[in-house]
Design a protein around this motif. Structure first.
Motif, PDB file in Angstrom:
ATOM      1  N   UNK A  58      -5.627   2.842  -5.559  1.00  0.00           N
ATOM      2  CA  UNK A  58      -4.363   2.145  -5.756  1.00  0.00           C
ATOM      3  C   UNK A  58      -4.544   0.693  -6.180  1.00  0.00           C
ATOM      4  N   UNK A  59      -5.503   0.010  -5.581  1.00  0.00           N
ATOM      5  CA  UNK A  59      -5.629  -1.431  -5.780  1.00  0.00           C
ATOM      6  C   UNK A  59      -6.605  -1.825  -6.888  1.00  0.00           C
ATOM      7  N   UNK A  83       0.827  -1.207   0.000  1.00  0.00           N
ATOM      8  CA  UNK A  83       0.000   0.000   0.000  1.00  0.00           C
ATOM      9  C   UNK A  83       0.865   1.262   0.000  1.00  0.00           C
ATOM     10  N   UNK A  84       1.945   1.223   0.775  1.00  0.00           N
ATOM     11  CA  UNK A  84       2.828   2.384   0.896  1.00  0.00           C
ATOM     12  C   UNK A  84       3.487   2.703  -0.441  1.00  0.00           C
ATOM     13  N   UNK A  85       3.934   1.678  -1.147  1.00  0.00           N
ATOM     14  CA  UNK A  85       4.554   1.893  -2.455  1.00  0.00           C
ATOM     15  C   UNK A  85       3.553   2.500  -3.433  1.00  0.00           C
ATOM     16  N   UNK A  86       2.345   1.952  -3.441  1.00  0.00           N
ATOM     17  CA  UNK A  86       1.316   2.454  -4.349  1.00  0.00           C
ATOM     18  C   UNK A  86       0.931   3.884  -4.016  1.00  0.00           C
ATOM     19  N   UNK A  87       0.842   4.175  -2.715  1.00  0.00           N
ATOM     20  CA  UNK A  87       0.452   5.506  -2.291  1.00  0.00           C
ATOM     21  C   UNK A  87       1.468   6.551  -2.726  1.00  0.00           C
ATOM     22  N   UNK A  88       2.751   6.225  -2.666  1.00  0.00           N
ATOM     23  CA  UNK A  88       3.792   7.181  -3.026  1.00  0.00           C
ATOM     24  C   UNK A  88       3.770   7.525  -4.507  1.00  0.00           C
ATOM     25  N   UNK A  89       3.187   6.649  -5.333  1.00  0.00           N
ATOM     26  CA  UNK A  89       3.103   6.918  -6.760  1.00  0.00           C
ATOM     27  C   UNK A  89       2.200   8.104  -7.074  1.00  0.00           C
ATOM     28  N   UNK A 109       6.581  -0.587   5.559  1.00  0.00           N
ATOM     29  CA  UNK A 109       5.232  -0.130   5.880  1.00  0.00           C
ATOM     30  C   UNK A 109       5.297   1.276   6.484  1.00  0.00           C
ATOM     31  N   UNK A 110       4.125   1.861   6.742  1.00  0.00           N
ATOM     32  CA  UNK A 110       4.092   3.213   7.290  1.00  0.00           C
ATOM     33  C   UNK A 110       2.737   3.462   7.945  1.00  0.00           C
TER      34      UNK A 110
END
Length: 421
Positions: free
Chosen positions: A172-173, A104-110, A362-363
């Motif tokens: 994101x998903x 989720x964190x990777x997708x969010x940063x995009x 994670x974050x």
């Protein structure tokens, strides 16, 4: 899990699909969100009761034993672990404090990359119902081509029911994906009381956060769709270009702007106002733009410092989906009397959030402070009331693209400027 997921209501901003707030990084980038209570926070006299992790661990081990013995299906241990952390954040009863798994964190940063493959619609999540509603459809986008309209409630993506899911998860998903791939989205259209299936083809779209043009010989128009890293330079360039074209008065359109990065909103106000307005003491001799306060009453003060100002009559357009950083911008301009506000009352958010990496990929995003306009105004669940209130015409509310000549709110803003209000 469904209950936990439904409880994780937060907002997410991207350039293609955006919500009521933006993801931020701990080092310098902040998002404004809602506050839990009005007024400046005070120091807590008695320490809050902490979670008894020994008791929690014991109970979880008991539950795990039961799962091992009688659960019908195979357990996804990683998924269970992620939902434990999500449940902990949900237990804070703050829809904007959220746990992000590594994926989720990777997708969010995009979302701040400026370009990615999506559908070209702006979506807002209702903080009470959790439902995600389209508030804007971008011109030339897959969403427009497929017939998506403002007011459509996102119900399903493909065969997955997403009503009640958090907006970042939906975006994101489910919605974002590889360029050129199709995605079917089912929306509920209230004015027709019908569920409508839309098939869209994802494409890489770069949506400018700032659009500008001259409305007539003297009136400039700048629309800001969100406050991102790239927005500041785009905004300054737009102002300078319109000035060169003979602009004598300006309309800034923040309708449906969900907010974004605090530093960007501050820099844009800084570009418009002088540095030395001493209307408010907290600025200590400089023009105060916004200030924050954490649980101990401590925070940061943001003042003007760039040596630049724009001395023109300005009208700012807002509506019920103008939120967070939009309200920072509007609140500062209104407090100093540098702009007249036209439209309908803004959303009303007043919380600063930090995104804190946990070291394992994670974050968590956690509400950490409250913010105030220069006059100390607390707009939480109130919003900024316009100086000139004018609702958008009913016939325009579900229209994907509104022509300037049909836009009654825009016309009213120009009229207000022409009349010298």
């Amino acid at each position: 899990m469904g209950v936990l997921t439904g409880a994780l209501v937060m907002a997410f901003v991207g350039l293609i699909i955006v919500g009521m707030s933006a993801g931020i990084y701990l080092f310098g980038r902040r998002v404004i969100s809602r506050q839990p209570q009005p007024g400046a926070p005070s120091i807590t006299e008695e320490p809050a009761k902490r979670v008894d992790f020994e008791q929690v661990t014991s109970k979880m081990e008991m539950i795990q034993q039961i799962i091992d013995q009688v659960f019908l299906y195979d357990e996804d241990a990683q998924n269970v672990e992620d939902f434990i952390y999500r449940g902990m954040m949900a237990g804070l009863d703050d829809p904007y404090s959220v746990y992000y798994s590594e994926e989720d964190y990777k997708l969010m940063q995009e979302s701040t990359s400026g370009t990615y493959s999506g559908i070209g619609a702006m979506i807002s999540q209702n903080r009470t119902t959790g439902l995600c509603t389209v508030v804007k459809v971008f011109d030339g986008s897959p969403a427009l081509e497929a017939g998506m309209r403002p007011g459509d409630v996102v119900y399903k993506v493909e065969d997955t029911l997403v009503a009640g899911e958090s907006l970042d998860v939906i975006v994101s998903n489910y919605v974002k994906g590889e360029e050129g791939t199709p995605v079917q989205i089912t929306v509920y259209r209230a004015d027709e009381d019908a569920y409508v299936d839309l098939t869209l083809t994802r494409k890489k779209i770069e949506v400018p956060t700032v659009e500008s043009r001259m409305l007539d010989e003297t009136t400039g128009y700048v629309a800001v769709s969100e406050f991102d890293l790239i927005t500041v330079d785009q905004f300054k360039t737009a102002i300078d270009d319109l000035t060169a074209e003979g602009m004598k008065q300006l309309v800034i359109d923040l309708r449906n702007n969900p907010g974004g990065i605090l530093d960007s909103a501050v820099a844009m106000v800084d570009y418009l106002i002088p540095d030395d307005m001493m209307d408010f003491k907290k600025g200590e001799g400089k023009s105060l733009i916004v200030y924050t306060a954490d649980r101990n009453g401590e925070g940061e003060t943001y003042t003007a410092s760039d040596g630049h100002a724009v001395d023109l009559p300005i009208a700012i357009l807002v509506n019920g989906d103008s939120a967070s950083a939009s309200e920072v911008f509007t609140g500062a301009m209104k407090d100093y009397g540098r702009a007249v506000v036209v439209g309908t009352t803004s959303y009303g958010k007043g919380i600063v959030q930090n995104l804190i990496p946990l070291g394992d990929g994670s974050a968590i995003k956690l509400t950490t402070a409250h913010y105030y306009t220069p006059s100390g105004f607390d707009l939480h669940e109130k919003g900024i009331v316009p100086d000139v209130e004018v609702p958008l015409d009913e016939a325009l509310r579900t229209q994907a693209v509104i022509r300037p000549e049909d836009d009654n709110q825009l016309k009213k803003a120009v009229e207000v400027l022409n009349n010298g209000q």
